[in-house]
Scaffold this motif. Structure first.
Motif, short mmCIF file in Angstrom:
data_model
loop_
_atom_site.label_atom_id
_atom_site.label_comp_id
_atom_site.label_asym_id
_atom_site.label_seq_id
_atom_site.Cartn_x
_atom_site.Cartn_y
_atom_site.Cartn_z
N ILE A 81 -45.81 -0.77 -30.94
CA ILE A 81 -44.44 -0.36 -30.60
C ILE A 81 -43.48 -1.55 -30.70
O ILE A 81 -42.35 -1.43 -31.17
N GLU A 82 -43.96 -2.73 -30.30
CA GLU A 82 -43.10 -3.93 -30.32
C GLU A 82 -42.50 -4.18 -31.69
O GLU A 82 -41.32 -4.53 -31.80
N GLU A 83 -43.30 -4.05 -32.74
CA GLU A 83 -42.82 -4.38 -34.10
C GLU A 83 -42.02 -3.23 -34.73
O GLU A 83 -41.41 -3.43 -35.78
N ASN A 84 -42.09 -2.07 -34.13
CA ASN A 84 -41.46 -0.89 -34.74
C ASN A 84 -40.29 -0.40 -33.89
O ASN A 84 -39.19 -0.94 -33.99
N GLU A 85 -40.55 0.57 -33.01
CA GLU A 85 -39.45 1.10 -32.17
C GLU A 85 -38.83 -0.03 -31.36
O GLU A 85 -37.61 -0.02 -31.11
N GLY A 86 -39.63 -1.01 -30.94
CA GLY A 86 -39.11 -2.13 -30.14
C GLY A 86 -38.08 -2.93 -30.91
O GLY A 86 -37.03 -3.29 -30.39
N VAL A 87 -38.38 -3.22 -32.18
CA VAL A 87 -37.44 -3.97 -33.02
C VAL A 87 -36.16 -3.14 -33.24
O VAL A 87 -35.05 -3.63 -33.09
N VAL A 88 -36.34 -1.86 -33.56
CA VAL A 88 -35.19 -0.99 -33.81
C VAL A 88 -34.30 -0.93 -32.55
O VAL A 88 -33.08 -1.08 -32.63
N ASP A 89 -34.94 -0.79 -31.41
CA ASP A 89 -34.21 -0.70 -30.14
C ASP A 89 -33.40 -1.97 -29.89
O ASP A 89 -32.22 -1.92 -29.57
N SER A 90 -34.04 -3.13 -30.07
CA SER A 90 -33.32 -4.35 -29.74
C SER A 90 -32.23 -4.64 -30.77
O SER A 90 -31.18 -5.19 -30.43
N VAL A 91 -32.44 -4.25 -32.02
CA VAL A 91 -31.40 -4.45 -33.03
C VAL A 91 -30.19 -3.56 -32.72
O VAL A 91 -29.03 -3.98 -32.83
N LEU A 92 -30.47 -2.32 -32.29
CA LEU A 92 -29.37 -1.39 -31.97
C LEU A 92 -28.56 -1.86 -30.77
O LEU A 92 -27.44 -1.40 -30.55
N LYS A 93 -29.14 -2.75 -29.97
CA LYS A 93 -28.41 -3.24 -28.78
C LYS A 93 -27.40 -4.32 -29.13
O LYS A 93 -26.58 -4.70 -28.31
N ASN A 135 -21.84 -0.77 -33.06
CA ASN A 135 -20.52 -0.29 -33.44
C ASN A 135 -20.45 0.26 -34.86
O ASN A 135 -19.56 1.04 -35.17
N SER A 136 -21.35 -0.17 -35.70
CA SER A 136 -21.17 0.17 -37.12
C SER A 136 -22.28 1.00 -37.74
O SER A 136 -22.11 1.53 -38.83
N PHE A 137 -23.43 1.07 -37.09
CA PHE A 137 -24.56 1.77 -37.73
C PHE A 137 -25.16 2.82 -36.81
O PHE A 137 -25.06 2.73 -35.59
N HIS A 138 -25.82 3.79 -37.43
CA HIS A 138 -26.64 4.73 -36.67
C HIS A 138 -27.95 4.94 -37.41
O HIS A 138 -28.06 4.61 -38.60
N LEU A 139 -28.93 5.48 -36.70
CA LEU A 139 -30.20 5.77 -37.34
C LEU A 139 -30.10 7.10 -38.05
O LEU A 139 -29.60 8.08 -37.49
N GLU A 140 -30.59 7.11 -39.27
CA GLU A 140 -30.56 8.34 -40.07
C GLU A 140 -31.86 9.11 -39.82
O GLU A 140 -32.93 8.51 -39.72
N ASN A 141 -31.74 10.44 -39.74
CA ASN A 141 -32.93 11.27 -39.53
C ASN A 141 -33.66 11.43 -40.87
O ASN A 141 -33.26 12.24 -41.70
N ILE A 142 -34.69 10.62 -41.08
CA ILE A 142 -35.35 10.62 -42.40
C ILE A 142 -36.52 11.61 -42.45
O ILE A 142 -37.16 11.87 -41.44
#
Ligand code: SAM
Length: 307
Positions: free
Chosen positions: A239-251, A257-264
């Motif tokens: 989880i740390e390398e995946n959702e964890g990285v995404v979560d901390s980047v989104l913070k 302010n500029s990006f959102h996650l796309e439903n792929i």
């Protein structure tokens, strides 16, 4: 730890290099090698009684599926680059990136180049494609291998550089038309089936330091001025390398302010954990290696107000 049965259970995948070979020729080739093409798959026995059947994958275009344990490394079409041995899961990032007719694209961590070539093929589906494809890798020998393989596959004009992507300047005018970036960085490899016995206990310190590197390199990609989509992928199951990285980047403010996650790949059932359902995961249960893919897309309204 995984049982032997589970370890032996992932299928073997072979992708057609559509720049060198068409589907019919590829099928005829494998038939001449004593395999048989299956159109109506039996759930219990997908590869037939003799396990020498093969079929076209339902999710990834131009991808053949063979029984576990099939070894195609010495196959003549593999050696001449008409067929690429690429696990199904690792085909998703380039498809998610979906380069269009005139996009400039960066593959930030490119070697040995399976995904670079897949991006190239997708760009070439537009006959008048004018987009540039930049491919970076930090490791000298792996960059050499990347160049060699791109050559065997028949890719021309890919700008392959032995360079630290973190040192590539996002404000360099050379990259002002870069719209898509793939970030497929070094990871723990805990999703790779062949590594299972090595990674019986994932080393916490190592995972932590990989996650912090992955966050840094993903943020770097997101800082390119005109980038519209950044796809992040790993062959890790932590989880740390995946959702964890995404979560901390989104913070980070500029990302939030500029990006959102796309439903792929909405039809793909295995979604990201911890609520990150826009992202996908792959697992041995899907008969692929373990994998994670997330796609960050720039908000249109924000982009307008930035102009
Ligand atoms: N995308 C590749 C493919 O599909 O064939 C696999 C990439 S592999 C998972 C990660 C790569 O990242 C390695 O080749 C490694 O040398 C490279 N790498 C690590 N740090 C990097 C950096 N700072 N800049 C560029 N490449 C880097």
């Amino acid at each position: 730890t995984k049982s032997n049965q589970e370890l032996e259970s992932i299928f073997r995948y072979a992708r057609i290099n559509i720049l060198k070979c068409n589907k019919e020729d590829a099928i005829q080739h494998f038939i001449s090698e004593n395999f048989h093409f299956i159109e109506n798959i039996e759930k219990e026995k997908p590869f037939g009684d003799d396990n020498k059947g093969f079929y076209l994958d339902f999710d990834v275009p131009n991808l053949f599926v063979f029984a576990s344990g099939t070894d195609l490394h010495q196959d003549t079409f593999v050696i001449n680059g008409s067929i690429i041995l690429q696990d199904k899961a690792s085909c998703f990032p380039a498809l998610a990136l979906n380069p269009s007719v005139s996009d400039d694209v960066i593959d930030a961590c490119a070697a040995p180049g399976n995904k670079t070539f897949q991006i190239y093929e997708l760009m070439k589906q537009f006959p008048n494609n004018s987009g540039k494809l930049f491919a970076f890798d930090l490791d000298f020998q792996r960059t050499e291998l990347l160049r060699k393989r791109l050559n065997v596959f028949g890719a021309k004009n890919v700008i392959a550089q032995n360079e630290d992507f973190l040192k590539v300047n996002p404000n360099d005018p050379l990259f002002s038309s870069v719209k898509k970036i793939l970030v497929d960085p070094s990871c723990s490899g805990t999703g790779i089936i062949a590594n299972q016995n090595i990674f019986e206990s994932a080393n916490e310190e190592r995972i932590k330091s990989l996650a912090s590197f992955q966050k840094k390199i993903l943020l770097h990609a997101l800082s390119f001025k005109n980038v519209e989509r950044v796809v992040y992928s790993t062959c890790s199951i932590t989880i740390e390398e995946n959702e964890g990285v995404v979560d901390s980047v989104l913070k980070e403010d500029f990302v939030q302010n500029s990006f959102h996650l796309e439903n792929i790949f909405p039809k793909w059932k295995r979604r990201g954990l911890n609520g990150f359902v826009s992202c996908i995961r792959c697992s041995f249960e899907d008969k692929t290696n373990g994998f994670f893919v997330a796609s960050f897309v720039r908000n249109l309204s924000q982009k307008k107000s930035n102009k």
